[in-house]
Design a protein around this motif. Structure first.
Motif, PDB file in Angstrom:
ATOM      1  N   ASP A  72       2.608   6.119  -4.239  1.00 29.70           N
ATOM      2  CA  ASP A  72       2.446   6.952  -3.042  1.00 29.70           C
ATOM      3  C   ASP A  72       1.812   6.093  -1.956  1.00 29.70           C
ATOM      4  O   ASP A  72       0.957   5.241  -2.261  1.00 29.70           O
ATOM      5  N   ASP A  73       2.202   6.319  -0.714  1.00 30.00           N
ATOM      6  CA  ASP A  73       1.650   5.497   0.372  1.00 30.00           C
ATOM      7  C   ASP A  73       0.299   6.008   0.869  1.00 30.00           C
ATOM      8  O   ASP A  73      -0.341   5.375   1.715  1.00 30.00           O
ATOM      9  N   ASP A  74      -0.141   7.121   0.351  1.00 29.41           N
ATOM     10  CA  ASP A  74      -1.428   7.703   0.751  1.00 29.41           C
ATOM     11  C   ASP A  74      -2.486   7.309  -0.284  1.00 29.41           C
ATOM     12  O   ASP A  74      -2.435   7.755  -1.437  1.00 29.41           O
ATOM     13  N   GLN A  75      -3.453   6.497   0.143  1.00 28.35           N
ATOM     14  CA  GLN A  75      -4.473   6.012  -0.772  1.00 28.35           C
ATOM     15  C   GLN A  75      -5.315   7.151  -1.336  1.00 28.35           C
ATOM     16  O   GLN A  75      -5.754   7.109  -2.496  1.00 28.35           O
ATOM     17  N   ASP A  76      -5.531   8.196  -0.563  1.00 26.91           N
ATOM     18  CA  ASP A  76      -6.302   9.347  -1.053  1.00 26.91           C
ATOM     19  C   ASP A  76      -5.568  10.037  -2.205  1.00 26.91           C
ATOM     20  O   ASP A  76      -6.194  10.495  -3.182  1.00 26.91           O
TER      21      ASP A  76
ATOM     22  N   ASN B 285       0.848   1.515  -3.709  1.00 25.12           N
ATOM     23  CA  ASN B 285       0.940   2.232  -2.436  1.00 25.12           C
ATOM     24  C   ASN B 285       2.210   1.890  -1.656  1.00 25.12           C
ATOM     25  O   ASN B 285       2.371   2.316  -0.522  1.00 25.12           O
ATOM     26  N   ARG B 286       3.097   1.117  -2.278  1.00 29.19           N
ATOM     27  CA  ARG B 286       4.395   0.855  -1.644  1.00 29.19           C
ATOM     28  C   ARG B 286       5.449   0.719  -2.744  1.00 29.19           C
ATOM     29  O   ARG B 286       5.189   0.135  -3.801  1.00 29.19           O
TER      30      ARG B 286
ATOM     31  N   ILE C  75       7.344  -1.679  -7.245  1.00 30.97           N
ATOM     32  CA  ILE C  75       7.780  -1.079  -8.515  1.00 30.97           C
ATOM     33  C   ILE C  75       8.475  -2.082  -9.433  1.00 30.97           C
ATOM     34  O   ILE C  75       8.130  -2.166 -10.627  1.00 30.97           O
ATOM     35  N   PRO C  76       9.461  -2.874  -8.962  1.00 30.78           N
ATOM     36  CA  PRO C  76      10.155  -3.781  -9.894  1.00 30.78           C
ATOM     37  C   PRO C  76       9.213  -4.729 -10.631  1.00 30.78           C
ATOM     38  O   PRO C  76       9.347  -4.923 -11.851  1.00 30.78           O
ATOM     39  N   ASP C  77       8.260  -5.323  -9.907  1.00 35.75           N
ATOM     40  CA  ASP C  77       7.323  -6.243 -10.554  1.00 35.75           C
ATOM     41  C   ASP C  77       6.452  -5.516 -11.567  1.00 35.75           C
ATOM     42  O   ASP C  77       6.195  -6.023 -12.675  1.00 35.75           O
TER      43      ASP C  77
ATOM     44  N   ASN D 177       8.600  10.022   0.318  1.00 34.81           N
ATOM     45  CA  ASN D 177       8.627   9.504   1.695  1.00 34.81           C
ATOM     46  C   ASN D 177       7.568   8.420   1.870  1.00 34.81           C
ATOM     47  O   ASN D 177       6.409   8.615   1.495  1.00 34.81           O
ATOM     48  N   PHE D 178       7.980   7.306   2.455  1.00 33.93           N
ATOM     49  CA  PHE D 178       7.059   6.182   2.631  1.00 33.93           C
ATOM     50  C   PHE D 178       6.992   5.675   4.068  1.00 33.93           C
ATOM     51  O   PHE D 178       6.064   4.964   4.425  1.00 33.93           O
ATOM     52  N   SER D 179       7.983   5.983   4.888  1.00 32.98           N
ATOM     53  CA  SER D 179       7.980   5.529   6.289  1.00 32.98           C
ATOM     54  C   SER D 179       7.386   6.603   7.173  1.00 32.98           C
ATOM     55  O   SER D 179       7.697   7.800   7.025  1.00 32.98           O
TER      56      SER D 179
END
Length: 461
Positions: free
Chosen positions: A12-16, A36-37, A41-43, A58-60
């Motif tokens: 999730d892009d939201d750290q909270d 957070n991005r 994931i692949p790594d 949603n990330f953008s």
């Protein structure tokens, strides 16, 4: 699933959100990893093993369409098909969640989530992921075992009976119809089932064989349908059943005539719903299997409602195939002899062996009550023990294995009156008289096949 099992990746892009998820989930799962991005994931998947991914859609900034999440569902499942993806979103509602599940996500959680629901959903996801991995491993082992054990087992024979059998197989195999194979012990019913699978549209998937004669009534559901951890005393972990392990392939149920009427009812329910419910669970699992069953029970007994449910029989025998006994295709015996001599000479490092005319005539004249299985064992023994390169009739011990004159089961019982000893001796006598044919021995004794199996188990027979 016990406490502190399962490995979860939260993206999730939201750290909270990541912090809240970590604090909540670490109480219930062994490992909680966060990113957070999504491009991480692949790594993370290449360096770690996870059971489930909790994925934001949603990330953008400003983009609430969920297209990024949909793309990453595809990417995650291409990297690890066993992973269970649970999507989380605050936007898009049910339509986006449905689209995500079409792409392969298993469930969805709306933000803000309810703690109990999130934990419960992820526990189910971990169990599902492990079931998928176990099923794939089961299928892989079954396919390797099939290759190693049955590489030399082919249908041998050019007799009219065998040509008719092959014709039935080739017509029925490409369909998905359930098939029931009838035939005496040792006649090759499992070989016919494997040949059907080999020519079917499921040939690239697993063929799984289950001997119902070796499964006690109280283990039937666990073996075929699976069980959950803690469902009974020895259920120390979740286990998938044979039906789920054979998903996409063919399940062969040998000795189907052994099933009690109560178990026949359970099997019928599964076939009608095409779902199994593991013991200890209330969540049904969809299955997709082609069912082939077999029995040495005579058709007249199979038609008796007191022994076999008609509705189950109709469900199982959309196509019915009869395997001829060896005595009805004696012209195939020279081909079978040549085949087995070659196999066992190679297996035991023996030189080329020959049969004179008298020996071959003796083999063709013998009744072979144990059918192809008996012939195969006789040849293996002869290859090992025969002192000369050319076989003689005595090398096959035909006189020793010839059918004895029929006698009553009442003969040769113990002279004492110990009930346990009398019962055991009676069972042994019946089994000897009928060359191990359970149906015929049970009929001679005046009991059901299931009752005979229970008594055999009791006396260690």
């Amino acid at each position: 699933m016990s406490e502190k099992e399962g490995r979860i990746l939260v993206v999730d892009d939201d750290q909270d959100v990541l912090t809240a998820a970590r604090l909540l989930l670490k109480r219930s799962f062994a490992v909680i990893a966060t990113a957070n991005r999504p491009d991480a994931i692949p790594d993370m998947l290449s360096q770690n093993s996870f059971d489930a991914v909790l994925l934001d859609m949603n990330f953008s900034l400003g983009d609430n369409r969920g297209e990024e999440g949909l793309r990453w569902i595809d990417e995650i499942l291409s990297l690890d098909p066993h992973l269970v993806v649970i999507v989380i979103t605050a936007h898009g509602g049910i339509e986006l969640a449905v689209e995500a599940m079409k792409r392969g996500a298993t469930d969805f959680i709306m933000k803000p989530w309810q703690n109990e629901k999130l934990v419960s959903t992820l526990k189910t996801a971990v169990s599902l992921s492990r079931s998928r991995s176990e099923a794939d491993a089961y299928r892989g082992r079954a396919k390797e075992l099939e290759k190693s054990i049955h590489a030399d087992e082919v249908m041998i024979g050019e007799s009219p009976a065998m040509q008719q059998l092959r014709d039935m197989i080739h017509r029925a195999a490409p369909t998905d119809a359930n098939i029931m194979i009838l035939g005496e012990n040792g006649s090759g019913k499992e070989l016919v089932a494997r040949e059907i699978h080999r020519h079917s549209l499921r040939s690239g998937n697993v063929f799984l064989s289950v001997d119902l004669g070796a499964i006690s009534d109280n283990l039937f559901e666990s073996e075929l349908f699976g069980h959950k951890k803690g469902a009974f005393t020895d259920a120390r972990e979740d286990r998938i059943g044979r039906m789920q392990a054979a998903n996409g392939g063919t399940l062969f149920l040998d000795e189907i005539g052994n099933l009690s009427l109560a178990l026949q009812t359970k099997l019928l329910t599964v076939l009608e719903r095409r779902q199994v419910t593991p013991v200890g669970s209330n969540r049904p699992v969809d299955i997709d299997v082609r069912l082939i069953s077999a029995t040495n029970m005579p058709p007249s007994e199979l038609a008796q409602e007191s022994k076999f449910r008609p509705d189950l029989r109709y469900r199982l025998n959309t196509v019915e195939i009869n395997v001829p006994p060896l005595r009805n295709r004696t012209e195939d015996i020279p081909l079978l002899v040549d085949h087995f001599v070659r196999i066992y000479s190679q297996k035991y490092g023996k030189g080329k062996r020959r049969l004179d005319r008298a020996t071959l005539d003796a083999l063709c004249a013998y009744d072979w009550p144990g059918n192809v299985r008996e012939l195969r064992h006789a040849i293996e023994r002869a290859v090992i023990l025969a002192p000369e390169e050319e076989f003689r009739p005595g090398d096959f011990a035909l006189s020793a294995t010839a059918p004895a004159p029929r006698q009553s089961v009442q003969e040769e019982l113990p002279t004492n009156l110990n009930l346990e000893e009398v019962e055991k001796a009676t069972l042994e006598r019946a089994l000897r008289l009928h060359k191990g044919n359970i149906s015929h021995a049970a009929k001679e004794l005046g009991i059901t096949r299931a009752s005979l199996y229970r008594r055999m188990e009791k006396h260690g027979l």
